[in-house]
Design a protein around this motif. Structure first.
Motif, PDB file in Angstrom:
ATOM      1  N   THR A 256     -10.807  58.603 -67.213  1.00 52.17           N
ATOM      2  CA  THR A 256     -11.960  57.842 -67.681  1.00 52.17           C
ATOM      3  C   THR A 256     -13.202  58.476 -67.062  1.00 52.17           C
ATOM      4  OG1 THR A 256     -10.641  55.826 -67.783  1.00 52.17           O
ATOM      5  CG2 THR A 256     -13.030  55.574 -67.830  1.00 52.17           C
ATOM      6  N   CYS A 257     -14.068  59.008 -67.911  1.00 49.41           N
ATOM      7  CA  CYS A 257     -15.245  59.751 -67.451  1.00 49.41           C
ATOM      8  C   CYS A 257     -16.503  58.944 -67.748  1.00 49.41           C
ATOM      9  CB  CYS A 257     -15.340  61.113 -68.150  1.00 49.41           C
ATOM     10  SG  CYS A 257     -13.838  62.113 -68.022  1.00 49.41           S
ATOM     11  N   TYR A 258     -17.314  58.746 -66.715  1.00 49.85           N
ATOM     12  CA  TYR A 258     -18.565  58.004 -66.846  1.00 49.85           C
ATOM     13  C   TYR A 258     -19.712  59.003 -66.810  1.00 49.85           C
ATOM     14  CZ  TYR A 258     -15.387  54.241 -65.565  1.00 49.85           C
ATOM     15  OH  TYR A 258     -14.331  53.373 -65.527  1.00 49.85           O
ATOM     16  N   ASP A 311     -21.508  52.343 -72.701  1.00 49.79           N
ATOM     17  CA  ASP A 311     -21.449  51.522 -71.496  1.00 49.79           C
ATOM     18  C   ASP A 311     -22.445  50.372 -71.635  1.00 49.79           C
ATOM     19  OD1 ASP A 311     -21.104  50.556 -68.913  1.00 49.79           O
ATOM     20  OD2 ASP A 311     -21.280  52.520 -67.967  1.00 49.79           O
ATOM     21  N   ARG A 316     -25.830  55.177 -70.641  1.00 48.03           N
ATOM     22  CA  ARG A 316     -24.555  55.652 -70.096  1.00 48.03           C
ATOM     23  C   ARG A 316     -23.445  55.471 -71.128  1.00 48.03           C
ATOM     24  NH1 ARG A 316     -24.946  57.187 -64.788  1.00 48.03           N
ATOM     25  NH2 ARG A 316     -22.715  57.659 -64.875  1.00 48.03           N
ATOM     26  N   ILE A 318     -18.961  56.104 -71.798  1.00 47.69           N
ATOM     27  CA  ILE A 318     -17.638  56.226 -71.192  1.00 47.69           C
ATOM     28  C   ILE A 318     -16.762  57.050 -72.131  1.00 47.69           C
ATOM     29  CG2 ILE A 318     -15.606  54.985 -70.351  1.00 47.69           C
ATOM     30  CD1 ILE A 318     -17.495  52.547 -69.926  1.00 47.69           C
TER      31      ILE A 318
END
Length: 357
Positions: A256-258, A311, A316, A318
């Protein structure tokens, strides 16, 4: 398909008794152009493969031997897969490449993934033992380096975490849609990623019914991920916050990349970028809006699924990427690279549908 495809590719496997070696054999026995000529496993030398891996019963496989029995100048193989532990591959790969000019090597360890040997020494705790051949190595992420892989004699197969993370991030990095100094990767993997050796922290009682982070702020895949992001970031500074976690499951990996979007980009822009970049890619798919990819959706297969989400925090996004750590994260990707090196379709031997449930 090239004329090479008309004959079998003769294959050697070093370290066939580990999880990656076992899955490599599982996939290769159904590859129409593969012929396994020899397999090594020093502790199991003299045994049959189905003694070490009973699920491989009924296959016509050569007995396991010690690597010391091989005379590289005389052995008749086209490619060698190295499934040996980190730090043990560099010198043997040098020996193979110098003593036999026809053999090509696909290394599944981390020994040739980092371009800078000083960075390797910093993260792996010892000097690089084959600095002279490091420049030969091509990073084996097929979706980005397939032309170089096809021509290479030495392919450094990517780590499992980098494979998932990079497939989930590089399209956005290429187009300058995210801030490469503000990337958080929360990664989770099954216990096979830690190898088959007897270790207390991998006992059932230590792993089951729980989840735990490990190598916090010090995992060796972090510089590998940063290295590849930097290559596509058009000179932008690159920092990755990467934390892996061990899950109570055998195989599977989820990253999971933010990320922080830049230049007014939206998640819709990110989705269009992914769909354009991976259109026609045989093993990477973007899931529909509202769908969340899961490790069980790719289990036993060479596929990577990517999901994109807005997000709740403004600007942002995800990104979720899932793979099977033993297939697309190692052995399957290695075969994908072999197919490229010998002029075959990348799909050859890798068209298994995911296993569910």
């Amino acid at each position: 398909m090239s004329e090479n495809a008309e004959k079998k590719i003769r294959i050697g496997i070093l370290g066939a008794s580990g999880y990656t070696g076992g899955d490599l054999v599982r996939l290769l026995v159904r590859h129409p152009f593969a012929e396994i000529a020899f397999m090594t496993a020093d502790r199991h030398a003299g045994k049959s493969m189905d003694t070490v891996f009973p699920h491989l019963f009924g296959q016509e496989l050569p007995p396991l031997i010690s690597v010391d029995e091989i005379e590289w100048g005389l052995v008749d193989v086209d490619v060698v897969f190295c499934c040996l532990p980190h730090g043990t591959t560099q010198e043997i790969v040098r020996q193979i490449l110098t003593e036999n000019e026809t053999i090509r090597v696909i290394d599944l360890s981390a020994d040739f993934r980092l371009d800078d040997t000083d960075v390797y020494a910093e993260w792996y705790g010892h000097e690089h033992y084959a600095t002279d051949i490091q420049p030969m190595a091509v990073y084996g992420l097929p979706e980005y380096y397939r032309e170089r892989v096809a021509k290479s004699r030495l392919v450094a197969n990517p780590g499992c975490y980098p494979t998932a993370a990079l497939l989930g991030l590089l399209p956005l990095v290429e187009q300058g849609l995210i801030d490469t100094t503000d990337v958080i990767i929360d990664a989770k993997s099954g216990v096979t990623g830690a190898g088959r050796g007897l270790k207390e922290n991998l006992l059932f009682g230590e792993v089951a019914e729980g989840i735990h982070p490990y190598s916090v702020a010090s995992h060796r895949h972090a510089p590998e991920i940063e290295q590849e992001i930097a290559k596509h970031a058009h000179g932008a500074e690159t920092h990755v916050n990467f934390t892996p976690h061990l899950m109570p499951m055998n195989r599977g990996e989820l990253c999971t990349c933010y990320v922080r979007m830049t230049g007014g980009a939206t998640v819709a822009d990110l989705r269009r970028t992914f769909e354009a970049r991976f259109a026609g890619e045989p093993f990477v798919s973007i899931v529909p809006e509202g769908v969340t990819p899961a490790t069980r959706h790719v289990r036993g297969s060479n596929y990577c699924l990517v999901g994109l989400y807005q997000d709740r925090i403004p600007n942002r996004a995800i990104v979720v990427a899932v793979i099977d750590n033993l297939v697309k994260g190692s052995s399957g990707e290695a075969i994908q690279n072999m197919n490229l090196m010998f002029g075959l379709s990348e799909l050859t031997g890798l068209e298994q549908a995911p296993l569910f449930p």
